[in-house]
Write a protein that holds these residues in place. Structure first.
Motif, mmCIF file in Angstrom:
data_model
loop_
_atom_site.group_PDB
_atom_site.id
_atom_site.type_symbol
_atom_site.label_atom_id
_atom_site.label_comp_id
_atom_site.label_asym_id
_atom_site.label_seq_id
_atom_site.Cartn_x
_atom_site.Cartn_y
_atom_site.Cartn_z
ATOM 1 N N ARG A 10 25.913 -68.101 -41.389
ATOM 2 C CA ARG A 10 26.576 -69.362 -41.082
ATOM 3 C C ARG A 10 27.489 -69.803 -42.206
ATOM 4 N N GLY A 11 27.344 -69.166 -43.348
ATOM 5 C CA GLY A 11 28.209 -69.492 -44.471
ATOM 6 C C GLY A 11 29.524 -68.742 -44.472
ATOM 7 N N TYR A 12 29.857 -68.069 -43.363
ATOM 8 C CA TYR A 12 31.098 -67.305 -43.274
ATOM 9 C C TYR A 12 31.851 -67.656 -41.996
ATOM 10 N N VAL A 13 33.135 -67.378 -42.023
ATOM 11 C CA VAL A 13 33.979 -67.446 -40.837
ATOM 12 C C VAL A 13 34.670 -66.100 -40.692
ATOM 13 N N ILE A 14 35.149 -65.827 -39.489
ATOM 14 C CA ILE A 14 35.892 -64.596 -39.257
ATOM 15 C C ILE A 14 37.375 -64.912 -39.132
ATOM 16 N N ARG A 15 38.168 -64.226 -39.926
ATOM 17 C CA ARG A 15 39.625 -64.310 -39.827
ATOM 18 C C ARG A 15 40.113 -62.990 -39.239
ATOM 19 N N LYS A 16 40.921 -63.081 -38.216
ATOM 20 C CA LYS A 16 41.275 -61.871 -37.484
ATOM 21 C C LYS A 16 42.751 -61.836 -37.147
ATOM 22 N N SER A 17 43.269 -60.633 -37.115
ATOM 23 C CA SER A 17 44.644 -60.378 -36.694
ATOM 24 C C SER A 17 44.722 -58.906 -36.326
ATOM 25 N N LEU A 18 45.919 -58.429 -36.087
ATOM 26 C CA LEU A 18 46.132 -57.006 -35.867
ATOM 27 C C LEU A 18 46.599 -56.389 -37.171
ATOM 28 N N GLU A 19 45.909 -55.361 -37.587
ATOM 29 C CA GLU A 19 46.277 -54.649 -38.806
ATOM 30 C C GLU A 19 47.564 -53.864 -38.554
ATOM 31 N N PRO A 20 48.427 -53.687 -39.555
ATOM 32 C CA PRO A 20 49.647 -52.888 -39.352
ATOM 33 C C PRO A 20 49.342 -51.396 -39.317
ATOM 34 N N VAL A 21 48.442 -51.031 -38.431
ATOM 35 C CA VAL A 21 47.973 -49.654 -38.275
ATOM 36 C C VAL A 21 47.753 -49.421 -36.787
ATOM 37 N N TYR A 22 48.186 -48.281 -36.272
ATOM 38 C CA TYR A 22 47.915 -48.003 -34.860
ATOM 39 C C TYR A 22 47.017 -46.775 -34.737
ATOM 40 N N THR A 23 46.133 -46.839 -33.758
ATOM 41 C CA THR A 23 45.258 -45.712 -33.456
ATOM 42 C C THR A 23 45.894 -44.895 -32.345
ATOM 43 N N GLN A 24 45.883 -43.589 -32.514
ATOM 44 C CA GLN A 24 46.552 -42.685 -31.583
ATOM 45 C C GLN A 24 45.567 -41.647 -31.058
ATOM 46 N N LEU A 25 45.908 -41.085 -29.907
ATOM 47 C CA LEU A 25 45.262 -39.866 -29.447
ATOM 48 C C LEU A 25 46.147 -38.721 -29.909
ATOM 49 N N ALA A 26 45.603 -37.853 -30.750
ATOM 50 C CA ALA A 26 46.345 -36.699 -31.249
ATOM 51 C C ALA A 26 46.028 -35.489 -30.391
ATOM 52 N N LEU A 27 47.059 -34.751 -29.993
ATOM 53 C CA LEU A 27 46.921 -33.543 -29.189
ATOM 54 C C LEU A 27 47.389 -32.362 -30.021
ATOM 55 N N ASN A 28 46.497 -31.474 -30.343
ATOM 56 C CA ASN A 28 46.808 -30.350 -31.215
ATOM 57 C C ASN A 28 47.583 -29.279 -30.447
ATOM 58 N N GLY A 29 48.862 -29.152 -30.773
ATOM 59 C CA GLY A 29 49.711 -28.204 -30.071
ATOM 60 C C GLY A 29 49.772 -26.830 -30.712
ATOM 61 N N GLU A 30 48.822 -26.529 -31.594
ATOM 62 C CA GLU A 30 48.854 -25.249 -32.302
ATOM 63 C C GLU A 30 48.614 -24.058 -31.385
ATOM 64 N N LYS A 31 47.650 -24.190 -30.518
ATOM 65 C CA LYS A 31 47.296 -23.067 -29.650
ATOM 66 C C LYS A 31 46.516 -23.587 -28.454
ATOM 67 N N GLY A 32 46.201 -22.679 -27.538
ATOM 68 C CA GLY A 32 45.434 -23.072 -26.369
ATOM 69 C C GLY A 32 46.268 -23.817 -25.347
#
Length: 744
Positions: A344-366
């Motif tokens: 109870r002695g804390y509050v939450i401060r929130k926003s969007l971080e300047p970071v995006y999460t991606q789905l990476a597709l490995n195009g090396e083989k297969g």
């Protein structure tokens, strides 16, 4: 969210990787030109949440305890082992000539620079800095041209004795000279450089950059001279703290805090540290943020609904009694209640971080080496749904990023996702069929039984010329495969939590009778939302649909028949981190697996330890699909190029991938980055960056899903600090709000 992400700094080190084969065919897709500066909408950057307060209302003095992941291994931000703690310390004790504003745009820092501009473009670019005449190092020496020259020589890449992680931009400098007086620094470039504002931030004194030995080892645990509102006092490994104190030679507005103590608190210990009140400011995970949000509330929430602010067995004061507990561990409940009181002695401060999460597709083989398969995977994803899964419960904007190279609010931002195409199960299936992956291809032909021959054992020869691919795995109740599972047959399975660390989410070849009929129904549906069957309650809650559903609940109806080629099913290995704080990534991964199941793609999810996730899997290319994050930058032509550069063969036969861990790239993308980096006209450079982004979308090696949430636990009295978003902290303004005075 998980912190097993790509490095956040502008690291441009080159790393040799294994030999890879990349497709380089021309992508016949529309809208590859990108948006012009007149057409593009840069969007609106998310607001900061830092409890802003004027300096007059901030108390003078005090010590702020700020949680960091670990003590820095170096104080030199240009070395490969520099981390977030290094960056935070450098921002407080060293010159930053340009800093980012809340929209992620570079702004001149008047504490160090009175003016900085391009004074000549032809025949060579010349930039003139006029320094603040009061700017001095902590040893009393003026900041001047000698410091610029020394840092340029260390980072130019000409002397391999300097262990540098990046030299982008510095290698373009031809010479640095003193201007009309000691306060002027004139820099001449041998090649035009649009991102010149990124250079010399942070700026180190010549005592550190002057020799390879001082550069490599001299700034690991101490700094000989500093020039910020704070200065480094100590790095104490025994207590896990780095202490910064006011700089007595600081010429700008005096720091409000007397001390800033950066305290090493690992992520899995962060919640306990907050509950113990041992830090004043700390980034926390979703679970801790939820507990803090509930802690201050009383018994009823909005609309009079009771709040679940403790485990079953806690009384109306958040305290537990042994009579209420029953079989539950009484001590655990009492500890939980005690922690809730502390939270109870804390509050939450929130926003969007300047970071995006991606789905990476490995195009090396297969299969993913084929751009048609990558685009099919990408178009099967409902990015809006995935973003809402993470952000909507937090009350944060859930619009998926439309760019790989900038985020909403930045000048370079434009939504170029149309170059790939909108989500469409129908189009995804068509792309897979064009690449030869079909339901019929998943069945292999067998030789007809010989006349008079006998089947082995009790088996009888099949009268058909084809047979299903043999499956040793058991289908779960929802039509998804569970691999490496030794649970009793017939048991409904959720996500694997056993030691195997592996499970497959993909359509089973045979499901319950109702599931099969619904599956055939799904195959006849188009993408009209009005015709989509409803998902069950478990799926809506983010769990595995059907795995824990009540008896009689329908199996997911959007699952398609497994597709394959030459009798081999299309199976993609999806690697995810298994550690604390990665629950969000795993939830998103499960949703992606179900979306791919709708187009007949089998997905094998492998959970690995956080410490090996990036190094042993992402960087080494040991994955088909993965989730990780990249930071946005104000200088995409420079900083994003190594992330999307086309891999090239090295002299030893391996592949040089730089930071392009998807191994997907093209010569055209590289050319656009090179042109943007050399274009001094701001609008023209912006258009080139947007064109590069459109090509990156079309190549479908990286699919941005959502901007990562930034959740900060703060003592309510802390002001001018929290979820900073794009903006750099203004360290001299951080402090504690003055207590209200009562009138007599």
């Amino acid at each position: 969210m998980s912190k097993v992400d790509a490095p956040r700094g502008r690291t441009c080190s080159r790393t040799l990787r294994s030999v890879a084969l990349l497709t380089s065919g021309v992508l016949a897709l529309p809208a590859l030109a990108g948006c012009s500066s007149d057409e593009a909408d840069t969007g609106k950057a998310p607001a900061q949440d830092i409890a802003p307060a004027g300096r007059d209302s901030v108390a003078d003095g005090g010590t702020l305890r700020w949680a960091i992941d670990a003590l820095p291994t170096t104080l030199n931000a240009f070395q490969a082992d520099a981390d977030a703690a290094t960056t935070r310390i450098a921002g407080a004790v060293l010159p930053s000539l340009f800093t980012l504003d809340p929209s992620g745009r570079p702004q001149r820092n008047p504490d160090y620079v009175e003016s900085a501009e391009i004074v000549k473009r032809e025949p060579k670019q010349v930039v003139l800095y006029k320094l603040n005449q009061e700017a001095v190092w902590s040893d009393g020496r003026e900041i001047g041209a000698a410091d610029f020259v020394s840092q340029w020589r260390a980072l130019s890449g000409k002397d391999s004795a300097y262990w540098t992680a990046r030299n982008a931009g510095y290698e373009r400098i031809e010479k640095i000279e003193r201007g009309a007086n000691d306060l002027e620094v004139k820099i001449t470039f041998k090649k035009p450089y649009a991102d010149w504002q990124s250079l010399f931030t942070p700026l180190y004194p010549r005592d550190i950059t002057g020799t390879p030995s001082s550069f490599n080892d001299g700034a690991r645990t101490t700094l000989k001279a500093m020039a910020g509102p704070f200065q480094l006092k100590s790095v104490d490994h025994a207590t896990g703290t780095t202490t910064l104190v006011r700089n007595p030679r600081w010429w700008g507005e005096r720091a409000k805090l007397e001390r800033l103590v950066l305290t090493a608190v690992p992520r899995d210990e962060r919640s306990a540290a907050v509950a113990a009140g041992s830090v004043d400011l700390a980034e926390v995970d979703r679970q801790t943020a939820d507990r803090i949000a509930l802690a201050p509330r009383e018994k009823k929430g909005a609309g009079g609904q009771p709040l679940a602010d403790g485990p079953e067995g806690a009384d109306d004061k958040g305290e537990a009694t042994s009579q209420q507990v029953g079989e539950q561990p009484f001590e655990a409940i009492r500890q939980y209640a005690s922690e809730q009181t502390a939270l109870r002695g804390y509050v939450i401060r929130k926003s969007l971080e300047p970071v995006y999460t991606q789905l990476a597709l490995n195009g090396e083989k297969g299969p993913l080496a084929d751009d048609r398969v990558r685009r099919a995977v990408a178009r099967a994803l409902n990015r809006k749904e995935l973003a809402e899964t993470v952000l909507a419960p937090l009350g944060l904007p859930a619009a998926p990023p439309g760019s790989h190279l900038a985020l909403a609010g930045q000048r370079a931002y434009a939504d170029n996702s149309a170059a790939l195409g909108e989500q469409s199960t129908k189009e995804a299936k068509a792309l897979l069929a064009d690449a030869g992956w079909t339901p019929a291809g998943a069945r292999r032909k067998t030789a007809p039984a010989k006349a008079g021959g006998e089947a082995k054992g009790d088996e009888k020869p099949s009268p058909s010329t084809t047979e299903p691919v043999k499956q040793d795995d058991k289908p779960s109740s929802d039509g998804l495969y569970i691999v490496g599972d030794d649970k009793p047959a017939g048991r409904a399975h959720g996500p694997d939590t056993g030691s195997s660390g592996t499970h497959v989410l993909a359509p089973a070849p045979a499901a319950a009778a109702q599931g099969m009929s619904l599956q055939r129904q799904a195959e006849s549906l188009d993408d009209d939302p009005a015709t989509r069957p409803r998902t069950n309650a478990a799926e809506k809650r983010g769990g595995m649909a059907g795995a824990y559903a009540p008896r009689g609940t329908a199996a997911p109806v959007r699952a398609a028949r497994t597709i394959g080629k030459d009798g081999k099913p299309l199976t993609l290995r999806f690697v995810l981190p298994s550690g604390h704080g990665s629950e969000g990534l795993r939830s998103v991964g499960d949703k992606i697996a179900r979306m791919l199941g709708r187009i007949g793609v089998r997905t094998e999810i492998t959970k690995v330890a956080d410490e090996s996730y990036f190094k042993d899997h992402i960087a080494s290319g040991d994955y088909d699909l993965a989730l990780y994050s990249w930071p946005a930058t104000a200088y995409p032509a420079t900083d994003a190029r190594p992330i999307f550069a086309k891999p090239v063969p090295a002299s030893d036969g391996s592949l040089l991938v730089e930071q392009n861990y998807t191994r997907v790239g093209s010569d055209h993308i590289d050319q656009l980055f090179d042109q943007a980096a050399a274009e001094l006209d701001e609008e023209a450079a912006r258009d080139l960056v947007r064109k590069a982004d459109a090509r990156i979308w079309a190549a479908a090696g990286s699919i941005p899903l959502y901007q990562r949430p930034e959740l900060i636990a703060a003592k309510p009295a802390v002001v001018n600090a929290g979820a900073f978003g794009f903006a750099a902290p203004r360290y001299q303004d951080i402090g504690f709000k003055k207590p209200k005075t009562t009138k007599k």
